[in-house]
Enzyme design. Structure first.
Site, short mmCIF file in Angstrom:
data_model
loop_
_atom_site.label_atom_id
_atom_site.label_comp_id
_atom_site.label_asym_id
_atom_site.label_seq_id
_atom_site.Cartn_x
_atom_site.Cartn_y
_atom_site.Cartn_z
CD GLU A 46 -2.64 0.92 2.75
OE1 GLU A 46 -3.62 1.65 2.92
OE2 GLU A 46 -2.27 0.05 3.59
CE LYS A 115 -7.22 1.11 3.56
NZ LYS A 115 -5.98 1.44 4.31
CE1 TYR A 121 -8.52 0.18 14.17
CE2 TYR A 121 -9.88 0.98 12.36
CZ TYR A 121 -9.06 0.01 12.90
OH TYR A 121 -8.74 -1.12 12.18
CB CYS A 170 -4.50 -2.10 4.20
SG CYS A 170 -3.71 -2.39 5.81
CB SER A 197 -0.84 -4.78 8.35
OG SER A 197 -1.28 -5.26 9.58
N GLY A 350 -15.56 -61.04 9.19
CA GLY A 350 -14.55 -61.98 8.74
C GLY A 350 -13.18 -61.40 9.03
N GLY A 353 -6.66 -61.58 8.93
CA GLY A 353 -5.27 -61.35 9.26
C GLY A 353 -4.64 -60.29 8.37
CG LEU A 355 -2.97 -53.48 6.29
CD1 LEU A 355 -2.47 -52.63 5.14
CD2 LEU A 355 -2.77 -52.74 7.61
CB SER A 357 -10.41 -58.13 8.38
OG SER A 357 -9.13 -58.72 8.46
CE LYS A 597 -16.96 -55.96 -9.14
NZ LYS A 597 -15.58 -56.48 -8.99
#
Length: 636
Positions: A46, A115, A121, A170, A197, A350, A353, A355, A357, A597
């Protein structure tokens, strides 16, 4: 700019208060440096032509004249720069002074955006000098050319019409109704903010959150360039804190208290795709927003942007516990509600053994704990057949015991052999019938055991298998509730690994780690010397690749060519380009061919942003044709 990628930058030049000649030289130097990095949108702070902290010098005619002259100089000396450039300066218009962003492109001043929100303030007293540009609109004569003056301008790229740039300055961002809100609803998908800023304790994080939040709400890129060293420190200090965000993510950020240039690659097509998908993003008509054309040379952007090879897996190990706990909780809460609604206090699954399940059992146990149902009401069924190895069998049995479930073994070899005899299948013919007969026999047993117990069959299949159609129709494809249906294989692995680390049970952790080390396999073909002979990833390809393809296809709508490009970047040094192209072709073929499916999937909880439920995220006809996707891929 090819495929929607665009390199952008924010830079903070060194300035001297009220020394426009010096500032212009620094601005030109920064622009040229950023152009060398191929930035196509360049944003500077700015009022950088004068410096922001000029105070009452803004009333001086000499300063205003000098700022105009130096703006023309900057435009003139950057006419060979292939970029859209934004420079801040004070400018008089119809007897009022405005804080303005000037848009430059190849030596031409395209527009002046004033702007809107003028702070007055605390340490800010801009209203002493500047007027709000909310209603100001007209033409300013600069360098013999009529330049539009308005806060309602959107800069549109001729060569890439989807690139539309809006401007705010800004304080505009810090208000209840930033101009960027309307600019976005009028089509702008990249916002630039020229800022000054000042730094206060805690303000850095707040500024970052503002840009992150605004880019997320507006589904846009956001480039924020802030004033830094060289500004007066009479009362405040400027840190040059610049940021670039995109759809809620900060892509690049400068350090504070040092004048830097930062860059990022925005994905314009991804932003536009997200806006198309979000039905609540409603463009507005009727307002008078002027579209101003600018030109860029169409070139392939050299990407600095990185792409995680595992987009479904949390990147930050520090967030691992929170994220994994959350995912497991969502899965468990989904099952909990279904059990509670049906009054069911028995579950059947079921346990192979493998991943999937394993994760399903962990989730089911958590759901039972939430309902205060004894875990022995979980019936874990192991069903050895022709392809079962001792390793997976033992892991299934030990895992069931560690989790407190009830274990039942049903050897299905005899039943499948009888079935082969019934249908005239040669047991030596190891074809799809040989394999699928085993999967369907297992599902029948699970369903019938659930009927016996008044229980519910818990599905174990994951998102990756559903995407590829790697499931036996009416076999492991079917269940009464699929807890893993939106968990891709790479995330399944991550969750099981996390559970092994967090469970606090050495025996359980050891089993889980062995499951993780076991090759993924349906175990439907006889083992070789007791070792798994049928490895899924040898047949359908690496799940890491397929999960990557799935994520960028469904979540972001990337084209095959674009997925291929980013996959080559993400997996550089891991998979070669020919390998990636081959498995991407396999992915598209299977994805389109196997939709039937997915069209009749059981219920299951959505966990992440990608899912394939026919009732939710993927409303796709089973006979949709993938020719266009495969054709583009073949042309690479």
């Amino acid at each position: 700019m090819e495929q929607g990628f665009l390199k952008v930058g924010a830079g903070t030049p060194q300035v001297r208060v009220a020394d426009c000649a010096y500032n212009a030289s620094q601005i030109i130097q920064v622009i040229r440096q950023m152009a060398e990095e191929q930035a196509k949108i360049i944003v500077l702070p700015e009022l950088c032509l004068t410096a922001y902290t000029c105070g009452d010098l803004f009333w001086q005619e000499r300063l205003l004249e000098e700022a105009r002259e130096r703006l023309l100089q900057v435009a003139r000396e950057t006419r060979d720069v292939d970029a859209l450039i934004f420079v801040g300066l004070p400018l008089e218009f119809e007897s009022k002074l405005y804080n303005v962003a000037a848009a430059l492109n190849q030596g031409v001043i395209l527009g002046l955006a004033p702007k809107v929100h003028i702070p007055n303030y605390n340490e800010y007293y801009e209203a002493r000098y500047f007027t709000s540009g909310r209603e100001a609109q007209g033409i300013v004569k600069l360098g013999g050319r009529d330049v539009p003056f308005s806060s309602r301008q959107i800069f549109v790229c001729e060569q890439m019409p989807k690139l539309k740039v809006g401007v705010e300055i800004c304080e505009d961002l810090w208000t209840a109704d930033p101009p960027s809100n309307r600019l976005a609803l009028q089509g702008a998908n990249v916002m630039v903010n020229l800022s000054a800023s000042d730094e206060l304790a805690g303000k850095e994080a707040y500024r970052r959150d503002l840009i992150r939040g605004q880019s997320a709400r507006l589904l846009c890129g956001y480039i924020y360039a802030s004033a830094g060293e060289g500004e007066s420190t009479q009362d405040v200090v400027y840190g040059g804190h610049s940021l670039i965000g995109e759809n809620g993510v900060i892509l690049s950020e400068s350090g504070r208290f040092q004048n830097e240039m930062i860059y990022a690659d925005l994905d314009i097509y991804r932003l536009e795709g997200e806006r198309r998908r979000m039905s609540t993003f409603q463009p507005e008509g009727g307002a008078q927003y002027e579209k101003v054309s600018f030109s860029l040379k169409m070139r392939e952007t050299c990407l600095d942007r990185t792409f995680s090879p595992d987009p479904f897996v949390p990147k930050d190990r520090g967030d691992r516990k929170q994220r994994c706990d959350e995912i497991l909780r969502i899965q468990a809460m989904g099952l909990k509600q279904r059990l509670k609604h049906t009054g069911c206090r028995q579950a059947v699954l079921g346990l192979s053994g493998g991943l999937d399940s394993t994760l399903a059992l962990l989730v089911t146990a958590q759901a039972f704990d939430l309902l205060e149902i004894p875990r022995e009401n979980i019936l874990a069924v192991t069903m050895p057949c022709f392809g079962t190895t001792d390793r997976t069998y033992q892991n299934a049995c030990q895992l069931s015991r560690c989790m407190g479930a009830t274990l039942r073994e049903v050897d299905i070899k005899e039943a499948v052999t009888v079935h082969f005899k019934d249908i005239g299948q040669d047991p030596e013919k190891r074809d799809v019938t040989y394999e699928n007969s085993q999967a369907r026999e297992r599902t029948q047993i699970l369903m019938d055991l659930a009927n016996q117990r008044g229980g519910m069959v818990i599905g174990t299949g994951d998102l990756s298998e559903l995407a590829l159609g790697w499931a036996t129709y009416n076999g492991d494809h079917m269940s009464m509730y699929g807890v893993n249906s939106s968990i891709p294989k790479t995330l399944v692995r991550h969750l099981v690994d996390y559970y092994a680390d967090a469970c606090g049970d050495a025996a359980l952790a050891g089993i889980l780690r062995d499951v993780l080390d076991t090759p993924v396999s349906p175990e439907l073909l006889p083992p070789t010397d007791g070792v798994i002979s049928q490895k899924t990833e040898d047949l359908v390809g690496p799940y890491r690749l397929h999960d990557f393809f799935l994520y960028y296809m469904l979540r972001w709508g990337y084209s095959p060519r674009k997925i291929y490009r980013v996959a080559c970047l993400a997996f550089a040094g891991v998979y070669g380009e020919d390998v990636i192209r081959h498995w991407l072709t396999v992915f598209y073929k299977r994805f389109f061919a196997q939709q039937f499916k997915r069209s009749c999937l059981p219920d299951g909880p959505k966990v992440g942003s990608v899912a394939v439920s026919p009732r939710g995220d993927l409303r796709m006809p089973s006979d949709a044709c993938g020719t266009a996707w495969l054709k583009e891929l073949a042309e690479i």
